[in-house]
Write a protein that holds these residues in place. Structure first.
Motif, PDB file in Angstrom:
ATOM      1  N   TRP A 276       4.033   5.659  -5.509  1.00 25.90           N
ATOM      2  CA  TRP A 276       4.066   5.477  -6.928  1.00 25.90           C
ATOM      3  C   TRP A 276       2.923   6.444  -7.453  1.00 25.90           C
ATOM      4  N   TYR A 277       1.698   6.520  -6.954  1.00 27.67           N
ATOM      5  CA  TYR A 277       0.940   7.380  -7.261  1.00 27.67           C
ATOM      6  C   TYR A 277       1.203   8.718  -6.942  1.00 27.67           C
ATOM      7  N   LEU A 278       1.693   9.270  -6.001  1.00 29.04           N
ATOM      8  CA  LEU A 278       1.928  10.388  -5.730  1.00 29.04           C
ATOM      9  C   LEU A 278       3.160  11.353  -6.617  1.00 29.04           C
TER      10      LEU A 278
ATOM     11  N   LEU B 242       2.380   1.796  -3.268  1.00 32.52           N
ATOM     12  CA  LEU B 242       1.404   2.046  -4.380  1.00 32.52           C
ATOM     13  C   LEU B 242       0.881   3.511  -4.127  1.00 32.52           C
ATOM     14  N   VAL B 243       0.998   4.047  -3.027  1.00 32.74           N
ATOM     15  CA  VAL B 243       0.495   5.500  -2.702  1.00 32.74           C
ATOM     16  C   VAL B 243       1.828   6.069  -3.137  1.00 32.74           C
TER      17      VAL B 243
ATOM     18  N   GLN C 117       0.817  -1.456   0.169  1.00 33.90           N
ATOM     19  CA  GLN C 117       0.022   0.218   0.085  1.00 33.90           C
ATOM     20  C   GLN C 117       0.811   1.259  -0.065  1.00 33.90           C
TER      21      GLN C 117
END
Length: 87
Positions: free
Chosen positions: A84-86, A81-82, A78
């Motif tokens: 990578w998203y940011l 993923l966060v 998690q």
């Protein structure tokens, strides 16, 4: 937007903690237990911190290798993923 996401994240973690607490209570009373699949699902949808805190504070599911390894693994995924998203 950030505030809404933070509130939802905190809420799912509180819910996860209390579901773990309920399962621990039911285990002591030999009542109807929460399925392990449900506990993992709650962690996977964002409640991994609540699950890990519940495991430590309540000493629940700490002898189950799938939980001892699985919950931190879900948290790492998690966070990745966060991150990578940011980026």
């Amino acid at each position: 937007m950030i505030t809404t996401v933070s509130i939802i994240w905190a809420l799912i973690n509180f819910i996860t903690f209390f579901v773990f607490a309920h399962d621990k209570s039911q285990a002591k009373r030999r009542g109807r237990r929460v399925p392990e699949r449900t506990l993992f699902l709650l962690a996977a949808v964002g409640g991994s911190v609540g699950a890990i805190v519940a495991m430590r504070v309540l000493r629940h599911k700490t002898k189950h290798l799938t939980f001892v390894i699985g919950m931190p693994a879900i948290l790492v995924i998690q966070v990745a993923l966060v991150s990578w998203y940011l980026i």
